[in-house]
Write an enzyme that holds these catalytic residues in place. Structure first.
Site, mmCIF file in Angstrom:
data_model
loop_
_atom_site.group_PDB
_atom_site.id
_atom_site.type_symbol
_atom_site.label_atom_id
_atom_site.label_comp_id
_atom_site.label_asym_id
_atom_site.label_seq_id
_atom_site.Cartn_x
_atom_site.Cartn_y
_atom_site.Cartn_z
ATOM 1 N N ASP A 78 0.896 -1.141 -0.105
ATOM 2 C CA ASP A 78 -0.015 -0.062 0.031
ATOM 3 C C ASP A 78 0.843 1.232 0.112
ATOM 4 O O ASP A 78 2.266 1.086 0.253
ATOM 5 C CB ASP A 78 -0.979 -0.157 1.221
ATOM 6 C CG ASP A 78 -1.711 1.300 1.492
ATOM 7 O OD1 ASP A 78 -2.355 1.603 0.335
ATOM 8 O OD2 ASP A 78 -1.742 1.500 2.373
ATOM 9 N N ASP A 114 -1.634 -0.981 5.861
ATOM 10 C CA ASP A 114 -1.922 -0.210 7.303
ATOM 11 C C ASP A 114 -3.274 0.312 7.577
ATOM 12 O O ASP A 114 -3.721 0.274 8.736
ATOM 13 C CB ASP A 114 -1.099 0.769 7.468
ATOM 14 C CG ASP A 114 -1.544 2.111 6.761
ATOM 15 O OD1 ASP A 114 -1.652 1.928 5.538
ATOM 16 O OD2 ASP A 114 -1.792 3.070 7.335
#
Length: 795
Positions: free
Chosen positions: A507, A685
């Protein structure tokens, strides 16, 4: 130590000396100290005739700072909760971070034993725990702890004391069994040696019978007391119809013992008491060493659950400070943390700046500087200057408690490799028992006098202890090494998948980059007030856990949001002062073309745009390079606009970088790679990363990310440095290599030992020794993984 001009370090703590050190004679030699505290500690040690401490220690002691106020330790509420009544007084278990070697434990034992009112003391240099039993009528606990603090061992309350007491009691029972087995094995070997040396059979029958009856008396407590854990395990395995290692141990021991009893009663030719007792003794030794290895390997993980403070200093509304149990703190309270104390709550820093040691949570040993408004977490240690922290999360809601629950969840699971080893062990035991029957029958036909002895040797020498330890010992050592570097493995099988990883999907926001809001780049439209736009945005983001919310953390707002809701991959929405607002993508906020920026609108038109300035996480570039060197393919899947993703693609020279990826898009990317036979690791996250984290072969969630993402992940990166990821992959590869070595040794040992035992070339006593050495070899090989616990540069 050399002459005065050559002295550079404190004699007691080893720290650098000031320009004017404190001098004191120790063993009739002048020694230099960095402060009066260290000098006072050395002087007391000298007067107490404990100077051997300086000779025995392997590292310098802890610096003796100004003695803290320990009167709170005498509080009835604290003692009532953490001290246990025992015969003659109370018992409490403490934690200290100053115990650095076995000499420290030796010094603590003798120093406290010399204090009036102390009934018993036990210091453990491995766990850093101190158990004190004292008579409250004769002395106060605070005076005993003052002695500890004066020597450099500042005390802390240790949670899980009941579990620790049970562990210590269990260890004592094992040591008692080991002592009984050791004495019994020596005695029976002496009697057996006398019988073995009677080559010409000149020993009188009465003397021979006497030796055998005495050996029976000695062997009985060894088999039924010292060997009770194995007998108990055998009964459990038989009830569950899953014969395993304990079954084979118990059968071998009981066969040797009961056959010897029969031979003793009827005056037969041979007895095997020595084999039974030596088998139990060697197995107990191997089991205790295995348990110690597991404790050392998991010390860092266990510390996560143990090192929580139980007392806190609370600042009241009038400015006065009172000491209260941590359990009484609520969100909104102000906790005052002295230098060296552990932070009791999650919260925000109220002071201009302070530094905290976050090794427990991140693996980073050096203190980290924090500015006003920064997030501070429970379990970190305040350094350099005192701090005031506004509590936002307390008790079980803190990040420390959350990570502890993840670790406990992982420790309760058995990884697939361990289950495979158990199944192999069960099959091996069943086959071995059948083989033993066949061997016994064949030897009865060939040489009836040796049939039982050969069969017994076969059962003992091939006991699959090493096979059963091959996986658990390696995984325990590897998990301990991972925890030291700041990576918590919270799901079984994660190391196995990590070692086979071929592709890594990152990400972007909050993973490869961190975000910072540039307030001077807020642009309002149609005359809308930029300050009001900031307050609305801050109100919408104040309860969000997405990294973007951190951009508004320092923006004060009095606005209240009703019905706040996160729309995965789009933004947040809620009602402020009766009007619905949306904050996120341009298409989400006001039906405009997305440009990678953050927009505020009501869904139909936009009123403001926030330019978000991104900065790379520490060591992001080095991490990408290190992963490439490991032969891994790197992918970037971000929900941000094309502009920001293209910049990272060029910066890292990525072949595959995708923008505007929803949770479904990221999961589809992982599924497509898996369909090609690739093993995918996902690093993320945010809340929107939870589905893909759960769908990847192995996933790593950032420690400061959303708790749902952490629950969906296989590992949690508690360190701020991304370099821990390639280090963890390398460690996983080494772990797989060690497991293969252990399996190869266990199988190779049995392939060599079985023919020797079947052919009658191994005695039962020699078989027991070979089995124990095989188990110890596997455990020692696994502990090599503990040496690989440092990863990358400190961040």
């Amino acid at each position: 130590m050399g002459a005065a001009g050559q002295v550079v370090a404190c004699f007691h703590c080893g720290e650098s000396l000031p320009r004017l050190p404190v001098w004191l004679d120790v063993d009739d030699r002048p020694q230099a100290f960095c402060c009066h505290g260290c000098a006072a500690a050395a002087d007391w040690i000298r007067q107490a005739a404990l100077n051997d401490y300086y000779r025995l220690r392997s590292v310098a002691g802890a610096r003796v700072d100004e003695l803290p106020d320990l009167s709170s330790w005498d509080r009835d509420d604290l003692l009532g909760e953490h001290a246990v009544p025992v015969a003659g007084g109370l018992e409490i278990t403490l934690l200290t971070d100053g115990m650095r070697c076995a000499a420290c434990a030796w010094l603590i034992d003798r120093a406290l034993h010399g204090e009036p009112g102390v009934l018993d003391v036990g210091a453990n240099a491995v766990t850093g725990r101190i158990r004190i039993v004292w008579d409250p009528a004769a002395t106060r606990l605070s005076s005993l702890l003052a002695r500890l603090a004066m020597l450099g061992y500042r005390p802390y309350l240790a949670t899980g004391a009941a579990r620790e007491r049970e562990r210590v009691a269990e260890q004592r029972r094992w040591l008692m069994r080991l002592g009984v087995a050791g004495l019994g094995a020596m005695q029976t070997m002496m009697f057996s040696e006398a019988l073995y040396l009677d080559f010409g059979h000149h020993m009188a029958g009465a003397t021979r019978d006497f030796f055998r009856w005495v050996a029976l008396l000695v062997a009985t407590p060894v088999v039924f007391y010292a060997g009770w854990p194995f007998l108990q395990g055998c009964w459990r395995e038989l009830r569950q119809r899953h014969p395993g290692m304990d079954t084979l141990i118990a059968v071998s021991t009981l066969l040797a013992y009961l056959a010897s009893v029969v031979e003793t009663l009827r005056g037969g030719a041979q007895v095997w008491y020595d084999a039974a007792t030596m088998f139990v003794f060697l197995l107990l030794t191997a089991r205790l060493l295995e348990q110690r290895a597991r404790r050392i390997a998991s010390a860092q993980v266990d510390a996560l659950a143990r090192a929580r403070p139980m007392l806190a200093v609370k600042e009241q509304a009038d400015g006065h400070r009172v000491t209260v149990p941590v359990a009484s703190l609520v969100a909104g309270d102000i906790a005052c943390v002295a230098v060296g104390d552990v932070v009791p709550v999650d919260g925000t820093l109220l002071d201009a700046h302070a530094s905290f040691e976050e090794a427990l949570l991140t693996g980073e040993a050096r203190p980290v500087s924090r500015a006003q408004g920064a997030a501070i977490y429970a379990g970190t240690t305040c350094r350099e200057t005192p701090a005031r922290i506004l509590a936002t999360q307390v008790g079980s809601a803190t990040r420390l408690s959350h990570l502890t629950r993840l670790v406990e969840q992982a420790q309760s699971q058995r990884p697939p490799l361990a289950r495979v080893a158990d199944r192999i062990g069960q099959v091996f035991v069943a086959v071995l028992i059948v083989l033993a029957v066949v061997v016994y029958v064949l030897w009865r036909l060939h040489d009836p006098t040796r049939a039982f002895e050969v069969t017994l040797s076969l059962l003992v020498v091939s006991c699959p202890c090493a096979l059963s330890l091959a996986v658990p010992a390696a995984l325990a050592a590897s998990h301990g090494a991972l925890a030291r570097m700041g990576v918590l493995s919270v799901r079984s099988g994660s190391l196995e998948h990590l070692a086979r990883t071929t592709d890594v999907v990152f990400d972007k926001t909050g993973t490869l980059t961190s975000v910072q809001l540039a307030v001077d780049e807020v642009r309002a439209f149609d005359g809308f007030d930029p300050a009001l736009a900031m307050q609305i945005a801050a109100a919408l983001e104040q309860d969000s856990r997405h990294p973007m919310a951190e951009a508004f953390a320092n923006q004060a707002t009095s606005l209240q949001v009703e019905g706040m809701r996160e729309v995965t991959g789009q933004g947040v929405m809620g009602c402020v002062d009766g009007r619905d607002w949306r904050l996120g993508r341009a298409s989400f906020a006001g039906a405009r073309d997305d440009d990678g920026q953050l927009w505020l609108g009501d869904g139909e038109r936009v009123v403001a745009r926030f330019c978000i300035q991104e900065s790379l996480r520490p060591h992001a570039a080095e991490t990408i390079t290190a992963l490439r060197k490991l032969g891994l393919r790197i992918h970037l899947a971000s929900g941000d606009g094309a502009g920001a993703v293209v910049r990272l693609k060029r910066l890292f020279s990525l072949e595959d970088a995708r923008a505007r990826q929803s949770s479904e898009d990221k999961l589809a990317l992982v599924r497509a790679l898996q369909a090609q036979g690739r093993v995918v690791a996902m690093i993320g996250d945010g809340l929107n990363d939870a589905p893909v984290l759960a769908g990847a072969d192995v996933s790593v969630a950032m420690g400061d990310g959303a708790s749902l993402a952490q629950r969906a992940a296989d590992m949690v990166l508690t360190s701020p440095s991304l370099l821990r990821i390639p280090a963890a992959i390398r460690l996983a590869g080494r772990t797989r290599h060690v497991i293969r070595q252990n399996f190869a040794w266990a199988v190779g040992y049995n392939l060599l030992a079985l023919p020797l035992a079947i052919s009658g070339h191994v005695t039962p006593a020699l078989a027991a020794l070979g089995m124990a050495l095989s188990s110890l070899t596997v455990t020692a090989n696994a502990l090599r993984l503990m040496r690989h616990s440092k990863a990358g540069p400190a961040s």
